[in-house]
Design an enzyme around this catalytic site. Structure first.
Site, PDB file in Angstrom:
ATOM      1  N   ASP A 111       0.829  -1.210   0.000  1.00  8.39           N
ATOM      2  CA  ASP A 111       0.000   0.000   0.000  1.00  8.39           C
ATOM      3  C   ASP A 111       0.860   1.255   0.000  1.00  8.39           C
ATOM      4  OD1 ASP A 111      -2.341   1.470   0.126  1.00  8.39           O
ATOM      5  OD2 ASP A 111      -3.186   0.302   1.773  1.00  8.39           O
ATOM      6  N   ASP A 128     -10.765   1.850  -3.281  1.00 10.26           N
ATOM      7  CA  ASP A 128     -11.265   1.537  -1.936  1.00 10.26           C
ATOM      8  C   ASP A 128     -12.786   1.513  -1.930  1.00 10.26           C
ATOM      9  OD1 ASP A 128      -8.924   1.123  -0.668  1.00 10.26           O
ATOM     10  OD2 ASP A 128      -8.824   3.054   0.346  1.00 10.26           O
TER      11      ASP A 128
HETATM   12  C1  GLA Z   1      -5.722   1.755   2.218  1.00 13.41           C
HETATM   13  C2  GLA Z   1      -6.091   0.639   1.286  1.00 13.41           C
HETATM   14  C3  GLA Z   1      -7.157  -0.219   1.915  1.00 13.41           C
HETATM   15  C4  GLA Z   1      -6.662  -0.766   3.225  1.00 13.41           C
HETATM   16  C5  GLA Z   1      -6.212   0.357   4.134  1.00 13.41           C
HETATM   17  C6  GLA Z   1      -5.535  -0.155   5.361  1.00 13.41           C
HETATM   18  O1  GLA Z   1      -6.766   2.654   2.365  1.00 13.41           O
HETATM   19  O2  GLA Z   1      -6.485   1.132   0.052  1.00 13.41           O
HETATM   20  O3  GLA Z   1      -7.523  -1.265   1.057  1.00 13.41           O
HETATM   21  O4  GLA Z   1      -5.618  -1.658   2.995  1.00 13.41           O
HETATM   22  O5  GLA Z   1      -5.312   1.243   3.477  1.00 13.41           O
HETATM   23  O6  GLA Z   1      -5.106   0.858   6.179  1.00 13.41           O
END
Ligand code: GLA
Length: 700
Positions: free
Chosen positions: A441, A505
């Site tokens: 990430d 997301d």
């Molecule tokens: C980001 C990612 C999510 C998740 C969160 C965890 O927002 O896009 O899918 O993994 O971080 O903190």
């Protein structure tokens, strides 16, 4: 020294006239041979009240030779040598690739332009490099790749977006002036995906001439499309260099990212099929040739609330549903109880996991699933041991305060100690545990991207690639997902070293229809992470029936993002059903040619995948149907003479509000020939808003 360079791929030609500088004469449909009179027939007139000479729109337009739009190169040597004019000194052609070397003996600069027309996919790639031949430093401000387009390319389609709203498209006329996007966020970004299309008037999914572009780069970029006042037009893209970011010492070289381009005379479908083929053959590498495993990702199921026993229960349920890879998301490492702390401390939280991670992984493996783990290596929380020990590892500028983002800072990957620490931590995790998958990430933008005081987005981006490459070398069997608050780092260059994108997301199926459509112009379904979320979406609070959620997720690299322990039995059964459906068709979904059908109803999204003998088509009703009766679904089968068995695979059970009698064929298997399907089509049922159906065609 007028001559032509002719690169040919399976279907396309790129013809370049070489004179003082190389200039594209044709990029499109294949030309069998270049006629002797082509030079004469393409000579331009010189208009009144302008320069007395013809100015070519070259592969690197120059201010110094009278190109009054954005030049391909900008820079200076302490205020001198700021308007270079190049002369072609060498041309090296090998089959479908060519390298031009140009020199400016006054400014003491050497320019190299590489072009390759990939034979199989017809995708063109272009890269430009600059070498400083002078005795003093050259301050490079910009080095972009330019590709001209014919004058009938007069409509633009560009991308915009934001968090949870990636890959949105916009259309506009392209007759005068132009379009420009600048990305200064330090990652590929949600806002400015580095891609655009230019095409003939009204080009659509299935029709029209289109030229598509994508810059393979995960840092800052500039991308523009310009119409000159003389009507000639071009697309230009390259890295956006911050002031002072690229300073070339004697004999030093700067190399631009690759610009990928593609032509189609069958609308956007012709573009996406070529880009997708190119990605499959040249960009993405899967360590093992196996079906893409169905995921369960824990994030929206449990967030930071990690209890190993419970996670194992989730894993058992997941396996029952048909999940093949179980991923523990954020929250597993020391002190990570919320988003304000602990990034950088990549050690297991032994308070949460007193018996280690091993029993959880063993359980996941016993259930027949692979195990994956979330990391965000480029980041550090202010409240972390790493920050307390090494505040100097933050990417920033001394003497200034820098705003945090998601309460975190970016680490300076060009700092050797920092780079080594991250490699050591990740390497240790991958060695210690049976991890076959990392969700990598990257959750904030670069605000003061300074390394030793100098601008460093370029260096940071290269260091990131290097870090991932080193891990790939050490752990060749581990797959990596590129996630950046969802779809903030989606591009060809990062995909050369990763295998999947977290597209967004936002798991809201309606939003996902648009996001996934935008993404499909460049990327094949098998790299597009698409998950079924709970019935009430966490990012929009919108509710969708499982039909809409299941159908939307099953077209990508499928997964589920929820807590199966808490889901009602009815939902669990439905997840299993959609997972099974995905598995039944994933051979086709993940290797076939994707396409979209221009809908008669603007509130529909129709897309599919075909191989030589099968086709799967999804019709999604996004909003209220435009008319009381839907238009027939006309399907362009490649083989119009062949006969096909047509069968409904999936249909919303709730779809009886707008329809009192369904078309009878829905309960039968039809046999229809390719031309009937193409010219007449099949009637569709009336679909409720936010519902979808799937049809399968099998060549007999
Ligand atoms: C980001 C990612 C999510 C998740 C969160 C965890 O927002 O896009 O899918 O993994 O971080 O903190």
């Amino acid at each position: 020294m007028n001559e032509f360079i002719h690169l040919q791929s399976k279907n396309h030609s790129l013809i370049i006239k070489t004179d003082r500088v190389p200039e594209v004469l044709h990029w499109g449909t294949k030309i069998a041979q270049i006629d002797e009179d082509l030079l004469l027939s393409t000579e331009r007139p010189i208009s009144q009240a302008r320069l007395d000479v013809d100015v070519p729109l070259s592969l690197c337009p120059e201010l110094g030779s009278g190109h009054f739009n954005a030049p391909g190169i900008e820079g200076h040597r302490d205020g001198l040598d700021w308007a270079p004019v190049f002369n072609l000194v060498a041309t090296n052609q090998s089959r479908n690739a060519v390298e031009f070397t140009l020199r400016d003996d006054v400014a003491k600069l050497e320019l190299t332009i590489d072009l390759e027309l990939d034979f199989d996919s017809d995708v063109l790639k272009k890269r430009t490099s600059l070498k400083n031949l002078g005795d003093s430093r050259y301050y490079l401000g910009k080095l972009s790749s330019t590709l001209p387009l014919p004058n009938h390319a007069n409509e633009l389609m560009t991308f915009h977006g934001r968090w949870c709203h990636e890959f949105q498209t916009q259309r506009q006329r392209f007759e005068h002036g132009g379009f420009m996007q600048e990305n200064r966020r330090g990652r590929t970004s949600h806002e400015n995906f580095p891609g655009l299309f230019v095409g003939s008037n009204g080009f659509s999914e299935q029709n029209g001439q289109v030229w598509g572009f994508h810059l393979g780069w995960s840092g800052n970029h500039q991308m523009r499309a310009d119409v000159r006042s003389d009507g000639r037009r071009f697309v230009q893209a390259g890295e956006l260099l911050l002031a002072g970011e690229s300073i070339l010492d004697t004999d030093e070289c700067y190399q631009s990212p690759w610009l990928y381009g593609c032509y189609s005379n069958s609308g956007l479908n012709g573009i996406s099929q070529r880009f997708q083929k190119f990605v499959r053959q040249n960009i993405v590498k899967f360590p093992v040739d196996k079906p893409r495993p169905v995921h369960l990702n824990t994030w929206e199921g449990i967030y930071f609330d990690h209890k190993p026993e419970y996670i194992m229960q989730m894993a058992s349920e997941a396996a029952e549903m048909g999940v093949e890879r179980f991923i523990i998301d954020d929250g597993w490492f020391i002190g990570r109880d919320g988003e304000r702390a602990a990034l950088g401390d990549w050690y297991l939280d032994e308070v949460k996991y007193p018996n280690g991670l091993e029993p959880v992984i063993a359980h996941v493996n016993e259930k027949g699933m692979e195990f994956g783990l979330w990391v965000e290596p480029e980041m550090v929380s202010q409240d972390s041991n790493l920050y307390r020990n090494h505040p100097e590892w933050v990417l920033g500028l001394q003497g200034y305060h820098q705003p945090s983002g998601r309460w975190q800072y970016v680490l300076d990957l060009q700092n050797e100690g920092c780079f080594n620490y991250l490699f050591e931590r990740l390497n240790d995790l991958l060695t210690r545990y049976n991890i076959t998958y990392l969700k990598w990430d990257m959750n904030r933008e670069l605000v003061q991207p300074g390394h030793q005081g100098r601008p460093a987005v370029h260096g940071q981006t290269m260091a990131l690639y290097h870090l991932v490459d080193e891990l790939n070398k050490a752990h060749p069997d581990v797959e990596i997902e590129s996630c950046s608050s969802g779809g903030g780092r989606i591009d060809f260059e990062i995909l050369k070293r990763t295998q999947r994108f977290w597209a967004s997301d936002c798991n809201d199926a309606l939003e996902r229809q648009a996001i996934q459509k935008g993404m499909s112009y460049f990327f094949p379904p098998e790299v597009m992470g698409a998950h079924i979320g709970p019935d009430e979406c966490h990012s929009t609070n919108r509710r969708h029936h499982i039909n809409m959620r299941g159908v939307t997720a099953l077209g990508g690299h499928m997964g589920v993002e929820l807590d199966p322990v808490k889901e009602p039995q009815e939902e669990i059964e439905a997840f299993s059903r959609y997972i099974a459906l995905h598995k039944k068709y994933r051979h086709l979904l993940h290797s076939g040619r994707s396409f979209r059908i221009d809908p008669a109803d603007k509130n529909q999204n129709i897309y599919g995948v075909e191989s030589d003998d099968e086709m799967l088509i999804t019709v999604c009703q996004l909003a209220m149907p435009d008319h009381a009766l839907p238009s027939p679904l006309r399907i362009s089968c490649t083989d119009t003479d062949a006969k096909y068995q047509v069968k409904l695979v999936e249909m919303p059970q709730i779809s009886f509000q707008l329809m009192k009698q369904r078309p009878k064929w829905l309960d039968k298997t039809l046999t229809l020939s390719g031309d009937n399907l193409k010219e007449i089509g099949i009637t569709l049922p009336i679909l409720d808003p936010e519902s979808a159906l799937i049809v399968h065609l099998q060549k007999i």
